[in-house]
Design a protein around this motif. Structure first.
Motif, mmCIF file in Angstrom:
data_model
loop_
_atom_site.group_PDB
_atom_site.id
_atom_site.type_symbol
_atom_site.label_atom_id
_atom_site.label_comp_id
_atom_site.label_asym_id
_atom_site.label_seq_id
_atom_site.Cartn_x
_atom_site.Cartn_y
_atom_site.Cartn_z
ATOM 1 N N ASP A 1 -3.431 4.024 -4.820
ATOM 2 C CA ASP A 1 -4.480 5.004 -4.556
ATOM 3 C C ASP A 1 -5.458 4.393 -3.568
ATOM 4 O OD1 ASP A 1 -6.279 7.028 -4.543
ATOM 5 O OD2 ASP A 1 -6.638 7.071 -6.707
ATOM 6 N N SER B 1 -0.318 5.620 -8.434
ATOM 7 C CA SER B 1 -0.381 6.567 -7.326
ATOM 8 C C SER B 1 -1.616 7.448 -7.426
ATOM 9 C CB SER B 1 0.887 7.430 -7.337
ATOM 10 O OG SER B 1 0.765 8.513 -6.454
ATOM 11 N N LEU C 1 1.546 6.005 4.781
ATOM 12 C CA LEU C 1 2.668 6.155 3.859
ATOM 13 C C LEU C 1 3.869 6.862 4.481
ATOM 14 C CD1 LEU C 1 0.669 7.201 0.654
ATOM 15 C CD2 LEU C 1 1.732 4.981 1.101
ATOM 16 N N THR C 2 3.708 7.476 5.631
ATOM 17 C CA THR C 2 4.814 8.192 6.246
ATOM 18 C C THR C 2 5.870 7.276 6.836
ATOM 19 O OG1 THR C 2 3.493 8.372 8.277
ATOM 20 C CG2 THR C 2 3.424 10.242 6.732
ATOM 21 N N SER D 1 -3.053 -1.495 1.836
ATOM 22 C CA SER D 1 -3.283 -0.936 3.172
ATOM 23 C C SER D 1 -3.058 -1.959 4.255
ATOM 24 C CB SER D 1 -4.697 -0.348 3.252
ATOM 25 O OG SER D 1 -5.668 -1.350 3.024
ATOM 26 N N LEU E 1 -3.253 16.281 -2.324
ATOM 27 C CA LEU E 1 -2.968 15.114 -1.494
ATOM 28 C C LEU E 1 -1.476 15.009 -1.240
ATOM 29 C CD1 LEU E 1 -5.266 12.519 -3.314
ATOM 30 C CD2 LEU E 1 -5.829 13.823 -1.249
ATOM 31 N N ILE F 1 4.836 8.501 -1.885
ATOM 32 C CA ILE F 1 5.116 7.278 -2.651
ATOM 33 C C ILE F 1 6.284 7.505 -3.592
ATOM 34 C CG2 ILE F 1 4.166 5.652 -4.319
ATOM 35 C CD1 ILE F 1 1.400 6.180 -3.145
ATOM 36 N N ALA G 1 -4.861 7.821 4.605
ATOM 37 C CA ALA G 1 -3.868 7.067 3.844
ATOM 38 C C ALA G 1 -2.479 7.665 4.002
ATOM 39 C CB ALA G 1 -4.261 7.058 2.358
ATOM 40 N N ALA G 2 -2.371 8.976 4.165
ATOM 41 C CA ALA G 2 -1.060 9.609 4.258
ATOM 42 C C ALA G 2 -0.290 9.137 5.477
ATOM 43 C CB ALA G 2 -1.225 11.127 4.297
ATOM 44 N N ASP H 1 -0.190 11.932 -0.694
ATOM 45 C CA ASP H 1 0.138 10.543 -0.960
ATOM 46 C C ASP H 1 1.185 10.414 -2.061
ATOM 47 O OD1 ASP H 1 -1.982 10.556 0.694
ATOM 48 O OD2 ASP H 1 -3.231 9.159 -0.449
ATOM 49 N N ARG I 1 -7.419 5.937 -1.691
ATOM 50 C CA ARG I 1 -8.599 6.769 -1.512
ATOM 51 C C ARG I 1 -9.652 6.464 -2.569
ATOM 52 N NH1 ARG I 1 -6.991 11.169 1.814
ATOM 53 N NH2 ARG I 1 -4.720 11.289 2.079
#
Length: 738
Positions: free
Chosen positions: A574, A653, A630-631, A593, A659, A665, A626-627, A661, A576
């Motif tokens: 997480d 998560s 994660l892509t 991150s 979201l 994940i 954040a997305a 995210d 965020r």
């Protein structure tokens, strides 16, 4: 190692039915209702108490009413002073039509208006005020304290309706008794109306019978006149035909049995008399013929044997024959004395023969006389038979006229007798209704009844509260019971986690006898059945929205796996709203991150949870988006590299709703553990979140029900029975507090 390729098979098919689901399916329906009632018990109690209070208040505010009862006996057959029957049709024993008619007459509008007139209620303003009747019609406008005379018919109708509305007719089952009850706010008035109702009902019944009798008498009188005219006409027709045909009949005579024979012809009487004489003559002729034919050659007929002269001669001859035989013993037949005796015997034989011939001649004469008399009578009888047959032929039409006369006379006599009976019965009066008990002034009000009203209020309150509880149960989308995870969401239940309020999750997990640790240990055990190799090596823990216990679940599973001598790393996914670093009392300057941004070294990004025995990775600096991190494939690379060192990779998560995210994940690990807050999230919202994970081809191992409070569950107790097993009451109470 690329684990993403194994993330498309649902996990539910690998799990056996949980004990919770089996228990919910086998739970008796009545027990389910009882537990639903326990859940909404405060609502049910509140509504029921409110209904009772409302019933009490309404009862106290109601005006007391008094009911007076008059008992009548309605007989099926009239109590007649005379032995005459009424004109009305008799009802059969099994026919209830008569009694239903009487009950209808007791509730007739005409009777109610008659009672209102007798008691002078039509023009009484107090009567209408007593029953709270008000109307704007001109008939009820008071002029000088009185109602106008023009509105009396309208007031009479209204007064009758008011009386009928407060009257009840209650037949006693299997009897001829019926109770007439009247209810009003005034006890004396109730008794007056009840008694007046019974009296007027008897009077109207008698009047109705008198009217029916008078109508029947008038009708019979008209029918008598018509029948008398028909009788006279038929008699004149009969006499005219008899004169024309010269048919003479004798008047009818009464027999010994009291019955009157019909009229008879003179020819019939003559024929009967001659036929009797012929029968006597025939008998005499037969007897004379029999006597004559009995005469033999020796003359030894019956008459001869009974003749005294012949018998004397024969006796004398027998004596002479005896003397002659004595002489023959000593002398010859020529002896003078013998010849003299023989001469006397011969003379006696001639005398006997002459007497027998005379008797025979007498019998022949009698026979001939009897035969001639018989023949004469036979000729006369034959002549009368011819005359009788001729009269019979001429009497056919006469008999037809005679039958018509008899019929008309019988009808006329019957109508005349009925007319006399109706006249007597109409003057006497017939009544089949009697008052058994008159109405007394009631001493106690019949309504309201406090006990009955409270009982009805209780039943109403219970029914209303049950309906409200059922409605709340139907519209309540909260996941309250572990069984609803499978029933509503279609997910296997991995376990339910009790609510802990007296300590932090970290403190509770450090105590291996705590309810929280036992609950997550059960989750870990069920998680071992989700894959072929036991507990998944990489999985993500997520929820629908924040604060549902997903971070605590991830932290607890990492702790239980570490205590099982597994190498575990907990990754804070997480980015965020990170939370894992708070558990290790570190900051999140370096973490996930950083690796997703391109950093290759993993060891500087982790920290050790020494007390719990596992390694953790914080979320790192919060990225702008954040997305986007994660892509790419950096998360898959991270998981592969971590699995080279660790047995299990657990990712905490972000929530699913709102979201991207969590789906990103979830598509990189073996599967997802979904946390659901008990009594905190709507099932429709959870289904929406699950559909988002399904669109990302995420494999969901099952769900964990967090913050579960058995006292608020639909089925009440039963799901926390094992959490306190083997410990003191004080420890159990502290562990389950909140």
């Amino acid at each position: 190692m690329n684990v993403a390729s194994t993330n498309f098979v649902p996990a539910s098919g690998l799990n056996p039915p949980s004990p919770t689901r089996v228990e919910a399916e086998r739970l008796p329906l009545l027990k389910q209702y009882m537990r639903v009632a326990m859940r909404w018990r405060y609502v049910i109690i509140g509504i029921t108490v409110a209904a009772l209070m409302l019933g009490l208040v309404i009862t106290l505010l109601m005006t007391p009413k008094y009911t007076a009862i008059t008992t009548l006996e309605v007989s099926r057959e009239s109590n007649q002073v005379t032995n005459f029957q009424g004109v009305e049709r008799e009802t059969s024993v099994a026919d209830q039509e008569f009694y239903q008619t009487q009950y209808g007459l007791l509730r007739s509008r005409a009777l109610s208006e008659r009672v209102a007139n007798q008691l002078r209620l039509v023009d009484d303003p107090e009567f209408y005020t007593r029953f709270r009747y008000s109307s704007s019609k001109p008939a009820f406008d008071l002029v000088g304290g009185r109602y106008p005379a023009s509105g009396r018919p309208e007031r009479q109708r209204v007064a009758g309706e008011i009386l009928l509305k407060n009257l009840s007719v209650n037949p006693t089952r299997l009897s001829r008794l019926v109770d007439v009850a009247f209810t009003s706010p005034n006890a004396i008035f109730s008794s007056q109306v009840a008694n007046a109702w019974a009296d007027n009902f008897i009077q109207t019944n008698l009047e109705r019978k008198v009217q029916a009798t008078a109508y029947g008498r008038d009708l019979l009188q008209r029918q008598l006149a018509l029948q008398k005219e028909k009788l006279d006409q038929s008699q004149r027709q009969l006499v005219g035909y008899a004169s024309a045909q010269q048919i003479i009949t004798l008047p009818a005579q009464s027999g010994g049995d009291g019955k009157t024979a019909s009229e008879r012809s003179i020819v019939v009487d003559d024929l009967a008399a001659l036929n009797g004489a012929l029968a006597t003559a025939t008998t005499d002729r037969i007897q004379a013929q029999a006597r004559y034919e009995q005469i033999g050659r020796s003359g030894a007929s019956t008459e001869a044997l009974r003749n005294l002269a012949i018998n004397s001669l024969r006796q004398r001859r027998a004596e002479l024959a005896a003397d002659y035989q004595k002489l023959m013993v000593q002398f010859e037949p020529g002896y003078p004395a013998a010849r003299a005796i023989q001469s006397q015997i011969d003379q006696l034989d001639r005398s006997i023969a002459r007497e027998e011939n005379r008797v025979t001649g007498s019998q022949l004469a009698d026979y001939r006389e009897a035969r001639e008399r018989e023949q004469a009578l036979q000729t006369k009888v034959n002549q009368l038979k011819s005359r009788y047959l001729d009269v019979r032929r001429r009497s056919i039409q006469y008999n037809i006229y005679q039958q018509e006369v008899d019929t008309n006379r019988a009808l006329y006599d019957g109508l005349l007798q009925r007319f006399k009976e109706i006249g007597v019965a109409g003057g006497v009066g017939i009544n089949n209704i009697a008052i058994v008990d008159t109405a007394d002034v009631p001493q106690r009000p019949s309504s309201p009844k406090l006990g009955l009203n409270l009982a009805l209020a209780l039943l109403l309150g219970l029914g209303l509260s049950a309906a409200v509880a059922y409605a709340l149960e139907q519209i309540d989308e909260a996941i309250a019971d572990p069984a609803e995870i499978e029933r509503r969401l279609g997910l296997p239940l991995l376990g339910s986690v009790p609510k802990v309020a007296t300590s932090t999750p970290q403190e509770a997990l450090l105590d291996r006898k705590s309810d929280l640790f036992d609950a997550y240990l059960a989750v870990q055990t069920n998680l071992g059945f989700t894959t072929e190799h036991g507990v998944p090596r990489s999985f993500v823990v997520t929820s629908t929205r924040p604060a549902e216990g997903k971070s605590t679940t991830a932290f607890a599973l990492a702790t239980t796996l570490a205590r099982a001598q597994r190498r575990v790393i907990l990754v804070d996914g997480d980015m965020r709203s990170p939370s894992v670093h708070h558990l290790g009392n570190v900051d999140h300057d370096r973490g996930l991150s950083n690796f997703l941004a391109g950093e290759e070294e993993i060891a500087p990004l982790t920290f050790t949870m020494a007390e719990l025995g596992f390694t953790a990775m914080s979320a790192g600096p919060i990225p702008p988006n954040a997305a986007e991190l994660l892509t790419g494939n950096r998360l898959s690379v991270l998981i592969e590299r971590l699995l080279e060192t660790y047995d299990h990779v657990i990712i905490d998560s972000p929530p699913v709703m709102g979201l991207a995210d969590a789906p990103l994940i979830a598509s990189r690990v073996e599967g997802v553990i979904y946390t659901v807050e008990s009594h905190g999230i709507r099932s429709s919202l959870v289904k929406t979140a699950l559909s988002r994970l399904a669109s990302a081809n995420a494999r969901i191992f099952g769900a964990v029900l967090t913050k579960f409070d058995a006292r608020k569950a639909h089925y009440g107790y039963g799901y926390d029975y094992g959490y306190g097993y083997g410990r003191s009451d004080g420890q159990s109470a502290r562990a389950r507090a909140g």
